[in-house]
Design an enzyme around this catalytic site. Structure first.
Site, PDB file in Angstrom:
ATOM      1  CG  ASP A   1      -0.483  -0.126   2.485  1.00 50.32           C
ATOM      2  OD1 ASP A   1       0.612   0.401   2.689  1.00 50.32           O
ATOM      3  OD2 ASP A   1      -1.132  -0.729   3.363  1.00 50.32           O
TER       4      ASP A   1
ATOM      5  CE  LYS B   1      -6.572   0.499   2.099  1.00 47.76           C
ATOM      6  NZ  LYS B   1      -6.474   0.020   3.464  1.00 47.76           N
TER       7      LYS B   1
ATOM      8  CG  MET C   1      -4.490   8.241   9.535  1.00 47.63           C
ATOM      9  SD  MET C   1      -5.616   6.833   9.514  1.00 47.63           S
ATOM     10  CE  MET C   1      -5.409   6.155  11.151  1.00 47.63           C
TER      11      MET C   1
HETATM   12  N1  SAH Z   1       0.121   0.922  10.374  1.00 47.37           N
HETATM   13  C1  SAH Z   1       0.763   2.203  10.357  1.00 47.37           C
HETATM   14  C2  SAH Z   1      -0.225   3.333  10.460  1.00 47.37           C
HETATM   15  C3  SAH Z   1      -1.188   3.430   9.324  1.00 47.37           C
HETATM   16  S1  SAH Z   1      -2.298   4.788   9.499  1.00 47.37           S
HETATM   17  C4  SAH Z   1       1.804   2.270  11.462  1.00 47.37           C
HETATM   18  O1  SAH Z   1       1.844   1.385  12.324  1.00 47.37           O
HETATM   19  O2  SAH Z   1       2.596   3.204  11.453  1.00 47.37           O
HETATM   20  C5  SAH Z   1      -1.493   6.012   8.505  1.00 47.37           C
HETATM   21  C6  SAH Z   1      -0.944   7.104   9.368  1.00 47.37           C
HETATM   22  O3  SAH Z   1       0.264   6.699   9.992  1.00 47.37           O
HETATM   23  C7  SAH Z   1      -0.542   8.354   8.592  1.00 47.37           C
HETATM   24  O4  SAH Z   1      -1.656   9.161   8.318  1.00 47.37           O
HETATM   25  C8  SAH Z   1       0.396   9.014   9.574  1.00 47.37           C
HETATM   26  O5  SAH Z   1      -0.304   9.651  10.612  1.00 47.37           O
HETATM   27  C9  SAH Z   1       1.100   7.813  10.172  1.00 47.37           C
HETATM   28  N2  SAH Z   1       2.399   7.543   9.510  1.00 47.37           N
HETATM   29  C10 SAH Z   1       2.761   6.445   8.854  1.00 47.37           C
HETATM   30  N3  SAH Z   1       4.036   6.529   8.425  1.00 47.37           N
HETATM   31  C11 SAH Z   1       4.492   7.726   8.830  1.00 47.37           C
HETATM   32  C12 SAH Z   1       5.731   8.413   8.702  1.00 47.37           C
HETATM   33  N4  SAH Z   1       6.775   7.872   8.054  1.00 47.37           N
HETATM   34  N5  SAH Z   1       5.835   9.646   9.252  1.00 47.37           N
HETATM   35  C13 SAH Z   1       4.798  10.212   9.895  1.00 47.37           C
HETATM   36  N6  SAH Z   1       3.608   9.607  10.052  1.00 47.37           N
HETATM   37  C14 SAH Z   1       3.449   8.378   9.536  1.00 47.37           C
END
Ligand code: SAH
Length: 282
Positions: free
Chosen positions: A53, A75, A188
């Site tokens: 994704d 997405k 998010m």
């Molecule tokens: N499963 C993922 C989260 C998915 S929800 C995890 O465990 O990290 C998606 C959200 O994760 C994004 O909107 C953001 O808020 C956060 N996110 C994911 N990767 C990121 C990154 N490299 N830097 C900052 N926020 C991140």
């Protein structure tokens, strides 16, 4: 590490021999390829079918063998390229056809990753599935900025919270978020940051509580913006942080030092081993 790898090889070979179709829900971490687990790296670098994704970084996608079948179910914020039910169905169909499927997800599959839904769909279809945890954005971003999520005297607990509900602003028990000694991490959370800020202040959080917006944490183009709860919406409107971005709210953010060496590029320079994991494996 070199001693460990033959053991992993043996383990995976034994599993692969037995499994017919199988899905691995693999956490790819927040972006920096060096933050992959050894297991994730091993699975990715020998993958035949990968379903990935939007959050999986280019750097990590580059580790997939060129012969592998790669399916992007990415997405974009606000618009789903493929509905979750379709993704579930795709995984079931690929595995039912006998494929060893790597379902690669940003961060950790079980933290706001809908990994639970995929696992249940596979279970219902009688497909074997294993989970490989990944470094979630909260801990990755904390490490890459030098902001400890808990800290003696400042924060005794931490909450991971979705800043986006099914209908927009999430239905949260705001009063439960008022403890000044609890760090809040919003995933998010950008779209609704104004409402988040207002609700937290109404619940009793100080207006001058420090907040960090971490954009593309752990990646080479990571950006950190610090502000306060009161000024959060104004700062976000001015700086226009891009997705993926994370909000850290709490007094621990005051420990952030923009001049420190806690940057992704500095940590790479310190351990100059970008090529090491793959060359060890091959
Ligand atoms: N499963 C993922 C989260 C998915 S929800 C995890 O465990 O990290 C998606 C959200 O994760 C994004 O909107 C953001 O808020 C956060 N996110 C994911 N990767 C990121 C990154 N490299 N830097 C900052 N926020 C991140």
């Amino acid at each position: 590490m070199t001693k460990l790898l033959p053991a992993f090889d043996k383990l995976l070979a034994a599993r692969a021999g037995k499994a017919k179709g199988h899905v691995w829900l693999v956490g790819a971490g927040p972006g920096d390829a060096e933050l992959l687990t050894v297991k994730a790296l091993r699975l990715i670098s020998s993958a035949e079918v990968v379903v990935y994704d939007r959050l999986v970084s280019e750097e990590i996608l580059a580790l997939i063998p060129s012969a592998a079948l790669c399916i992007d179910v990415g997405k974009q914020p606000g618009s789903h390229a493929m509905a979750q039910t379709q993704i579930n169905q795709l995984l079931v169909e690929l595995a039912a056809a006998g494929q060893q499927v790597i379902r690669l997800k940003g961060g950790d599959p079980f933290i706001f990753g809908r990994g639970g839904e995929e696992m249940l769909a596979l279970k219902e279809a009688g497909i074997a599935c294993n989970i490989v945890p990944g470094i979630t954005a909260a801990t990755g971003c904390a490490a890459a900025t030098g902001i400890p999520l808990t800290h003696r005297g400042l924060a005794q607990s931490v909450r991971f919270i979705t800043g986006h509900g099914q209908q927009g602003l999430p239905q949260l028990e705001w009063q439960s978020l008022r403890d000044p000694r609890q760090t809040l991490v919003f995933y998010m959370g950008l779209t609704w940051c104004e409402a988040l800020s207002e609700n937290l202040r109404t619940a009793g959080r100080r207006a001058n509580t420090p907040v960090a917006i971490i954009e593309r944490g752990t990646r080479s183009d990571q950006r950190v913006i610090t502000t306060t709860l009161k000024q959060l919406a104004e700062t976000a409107a001015r700086e226009r942080p891009q997705s993926p971005a994370l909000l850290i709210v709490g007094d621990v953010v005051a420990l952030y030092d923009a001049t420190s060496t806690f940057t992704p590029s500095a940590s790479k320079a310190a351990i100059d081993c970008a090529e090491m994991p793959l060359s060890v494996i091959r």
